[in-house]
Scaffold this active site. Structure first.
Site: not given
Ligand code: ZN
Length: 500
Positions: A263-264, A267, A293
């Protein structure tokens, strides 16, 4: 004019330097700082933030912007985009009285400290008074910004520029009609999926080591970033060439660390792939939280929880954890990492129920801002909505209304961007599949370059040049967010897993 543009760029770069230093201090605060440093750090941050704000809203910047905005030039050019984005930021910043900015900074910093203690002691009453002040300051801020339709618009605009509450509500209603019955059907078939294999002892260092493999394979550049541990995972950028991520590892379960890392990492790929020529300018970051996101949720879920991804990585994972996984088939593992279970905590929620947590917060925030709901009645309202959406009543405030950090830090209007990201990830992914139909086969070979190249070209390199709606339109042809692609994806994926 050329000279004025250079002067503006130099000014904005100085301001950005201060803001990037603020980011380094915040990163340190969450990763390494001893708790004793909290008071001094809050003051350092307040001083630097105030300095950057004052430099930005100065008349000098205003005059440069007004002269430069009269120049007609190509909308897509770096120069025109810089002036356009700086004008938008400037007009917003000028609307906030410095006294209000100062009061917010102090209250939000105090809010987080108060919340931490209240949450640890599972006691909302300790947090109530400061939350009342936080809500009130947010109302004052919204009034200062101004709005046409809904007070919520003014706050949402800070995180998702140009997005309107009415549009979000319409899209969420569409999702809700389909997701609530889907979750009910899954709950009736809940025994189809067993995820107990994930809840065993998994050595922390080994988990950390494994996570670094897919993180680098998807394209995260460790020479321009690093990963550390923190209580709440996050991504932060000090430069296109220094984008850091954090994760957390639990020794008694597999999942949060790896999926948090992906997830990170998602980003971070966005921030690392902003065009190098935008480095140091006002354009050098992601354009909105929803678009951000969409990147993180896509790498975490659409890629990271797909069968093809694990066709490649599962044999390797079994070598890392032979005792736990050697007798577990790929199919059983795939099902386990996709188990859907209504639960109390948003950040640990699966792909399907996650959005229900967001609807709850979105609705409560609107009621608070329009004063239909009193802060004192918030825990009861929270629990009633949990019962309505997830069929659960939190055993205490820590598992309920006190679980998220956002409100304590002053962020109201932020939560919808998570679900907007889920929706957008599928709008983009469907488009990608038209351009590169064999993408899942590539994942099954451990190849992710084509996907990253596509995003770099269509989204990442532009930084803040285009708004979210402009990007959605340019990339997919749609006018804005649309729930359809996301709904088809979850219905298809989970009907197969749960044999519905
Ligand atoms: Zn996030």
């Amino acid at each position: 004019m050329e000279q004025k543009l250079d002067t503006l760029k130099a000014k904005l770069k100085e301001i950005k330097n201060i803001n990037d230093a603020v980011a380094v201090l915040s990163w340190d605060q969450q990763v390494f700082m001893p708790s004793g440093g909290a008071t001094a750090r809050a003051e350092q941050l307040a001083t630097l933030s105030k300095l950057a704000h004052e430099m930005f809203i100065s008349d000098e910047v205003g005059e440069l912007l007004s002269d430069l905005s009269e120049v007609n030039s190509d909308y897509d050019s770096d120069a025109a985009s810089m002036v356009r984005v700086a004008c938008r930021d400037y007009e917003k910043a000028r609307k906030l009285p410095p006294d209000l900015v100062e009061e917010m900074s102090r209250t939000f910093s105090l809010g987080q400290q108060t919340w931490m203690k209240a949450r640890a002691e599972k006691d909302f009453s300790q947090f109530q008074e400061i939350l009342e002040k936080i809500v009130d300051l947010n109302i004052q801020m919204a009034e200062a910004y101004g709005y046409d339709e809904s007070i919520y618009d003014a706050l949402l605009d800070q995180y998702e520029p140009e997005m309107k509450t009415e549009h979000v509500a319409k899209v969420f209603a569409e999702l809700k009609t389909e997701l609530v019955p889907l979750v009910q059907a899954i709950v009736e078939n809940k025994d189809v999926v067993d995820n107990s294999i994930l809840k065993q002892e998994y050595d922390e260092t080994t988990q950390w080591g494994f996570g670094l493999i897919p993180l680098q394979a998807i394209g995260y550049d460790m020479r321009r970033g690093r990963q550390d541990k923190s209580a709440h995972p996050f991504t932060i950028s000090f430069s296109v060439n220094d984008v850091r991520i954090t994760t957390r590892v639990y020794k008694d379960q597999f999942g949060p660390a790896l999926f948090g890392t992906l997830h990170e990492g998602g980003h971070a790929l966005y921030e690392q792939n902003v065009a190098p020529e935008l480095e140091g300018t006002i354009l050098a970051s992601g354009t909105s939280l929803g678009i951000h996101e969409s990147q993180s949720r896509l790498w975490e879920n659409v890629v990271g929880r797909s069968k093809s991804f694990w066709q490649f990585y599962y044999p390797n994972l079994q070598k890392f954890f032979p005792n736990q996984l050697k007798d577990v088939s790929l199919d059983s593992f795939y099902q386990a990492i996709n188990k859907v279970k209504p639960d109390f905590i948003r950040v640990e929620a699966d792909e399907v129920t996650y959005n229900l947590h967001i609807f709850l917060r979105f609705e409560l925030e609107q009621e608070l801002l329009t004063k239909r709901l009193k802060v004192a009645d918030l825990p009861d309202a929270w629990n009633a909505k949990m019962e309505e959406y997830l069929g659960l009543t939190p055993p205490d405030d820590a598992m309920g209304v006190l679980q998220d950090i956002h409100w304590s830090g002053g962020s109201i209007g932020y939560f919808p961007t998570y679900t907007l990201g889920n929706i957008l990830s599928l709008q983009f992914y469907n488009q990608i599949l038209q351009d590169i139909p064999d993408l899942p086969e590539q994942f099954a070979r451990g190849e992710f370059e084509a996907l990253l190249d596509w995003f770099r070209e269509k989204i990442h390199r532009h930084g803040r040049k285009f708004t979210a709606n402009e990007l959605i339109n340019r990339v997919t042809g749609a006018k804005s967010i649309e729930a359809g692609p996301y709904l088809s994806y979850v219905k298809e994926k989970y009907s197969e897993i749960y044999k519905l």
